[in-house]
Design a protein around this motif. Structure first.
Motif, mmCIF file in Angstrom:
data_model
loop_
_atom_site.group_PDB
_atom_site.id
_atom_site.type_symbol
_atom_site.label_atom_id
_atom_site.label_comp_id
_atom_site.label_asym_id
_atom_site.label_seq_id
_atom_site.Cartn_x
_atom_site.Cartn_y
_atom_site.Cartn_z
ATOM 1 N N ASP A 56 -0.896 -3.811 -10.351
ATOM 2 C CA ASP A 56 -2.132 -3.775 -9.575
ATOM 3 C C ASP A 56 -2.666 -5.182 -9.340
ATOM 4 N N GLU A 57 -2.467 -6.074 -10.301
ATOM 5 C CA GLU A 57 -2.927 -7.446 -10.165
ATOM 6 C C GLU A 57 -2.191 -8.149 -9.017
ATOM 7 N N GLU A 58 -0.893 -7.919 -8.915
ATOM 8 C CA GLU A 58 -0.117 -8.527 -7.842
ATOM 9 C C GLU A 58 -0.594 -8.004 -6.483
ATOM 10 N N LEU A 59 -0.887 -6.727 -6.396
ATOM 11 C CA LEU A 59 -1.427 -6.144 -5.171
ATOM 12 C C LEU A 59 -2.773 -6.770 -4.823
ATOM 13 N N GLU A 60 -3.657 -6.912 -5.810
ATOM 14 C CA GLU A 60 -4.971 -7.507 -5.577
ATOM 15 C C GLU A 60 -4.849 -8.956 -5.113
ATOM 16 N N GLU A 61 -3.903 -9.709 -5.666
ATOM 17 C CA GLU A 61 -3.673 -11.086 -5.226
ATOM 18 C C GLU A 61 -3.232 -11.120 -3.763
ATOM 19 N N PHE A 62 -2.358 -10.198 -3.394
ATOM 20 C CA PHE A 62 -1.884 -10.130 -2.018
ATOM 21 C C PHE A 62 -3.029 -9.800 -1.059
ATOM 22 N N VAL A 63 -3.837 -8.815 -1.404
ATOM 23 C CA VAL A 63 -4.969 -8.423 -0.557
ATOM 24 C C VAL A 63 -5.951 -9.588 -0.418
ATOM 25 N N ALA A 64 -6.221 -10.290 -1.498
ATOM 26 C CA ALA A 64 -7.122 -11.452 -1.440
ATOM 27 C C ALA A 64 -6.540 -12.534 -0.536
ATOM 28 N N PHE A 65 -5.241 -12.757 -0.627
ATOM 29 C CA PHE A 65 -4.571 -13.743 0.231
ATOM 30 C C PHE A 65 -4.713 -13.357 1.701
ATOM 31 N N VAL A 66 -4.456 -12.089 2.022
ATOM 32 C CA VAL A 66 -4.549 -11.625 3.407
ATOM 33 C C VAL A 66 -5.969 -11.811 3.931
ATOM 34 N N HIS A 67 -6.966 -11.438 3.140
ATOM 35 C CA HIS A 67 -8.363 -11.607 3.559
ATOM 36 C C HIS A 67 -8.692 -13.077 3.802
ATOM 37 N N SER A 68 -8.247 -13.960 2.915
ATOM 38 C CA SER A 68 -8.561 -15.384 3.080
ATOM 39 C C SER A 68 -7.855 -15.959 4.309
ATOM 40 N N GLU A 69 -6.628 -15.540 4.588
ATOM 41 C CA GLU A 69 -5.913 -16.011 5.760
ATOM 42 C C GLU A 69 -6.568 -15.531 7.048
ATOM 43 N N ARG A 70 -7.082 -14.320 7.046
ATOM 44 C CA ARG A 70 -7.760 -13.796 8.237
ATOM 45 C C ARG A 70 -9.033 -14.553 8.535
ATOM 46 N N ARG A 71 -9.697 -15.017 7.498
ATOM 47 C CA ARG A 71 -10.973 -15.727 7.672
ATOM 48 C C ARG A 71 -10.800 -17.223 7.842
#
Length: 75
Positions: A56-71
């Protein structure tokens, strides 16, 4: 340009016999395409699951990365 038997050819010394557009492929039905790929219908949502992330931690890191890249370029 020259038209021969339904194909259009560009007239230049290097490519005098190369078609401008690729030949038209035969039309296939959706059923024929699915059969050729060996695709099977989805019978359950479990058919769509995949173990992409180890935790779950790896998934959360990926989601955070995607959000930061979009912004990143919004500012």
């Amino acid at each position: 340009m020259t038209v021969t038997s339904g194909e259009v050819y560009a007239m230049s010394p290097a490519q005098s016999e190369q078609p401008v557009h690729p030949p038209i492929r035969p039309q296939r039905t959706v059923e024929e395409l699915l059969a050729a790929k060996g695709a099977k219908p989805i019978t359950s949502l479990d058919d769509l699951t995949a173990d992409t992330f180890a935790s779950d931690e790896e998934l959360e890191e990926f989601v955070a990365f995607v959000h930061s890249e979009r912004r990143r370029d919004v500012a």
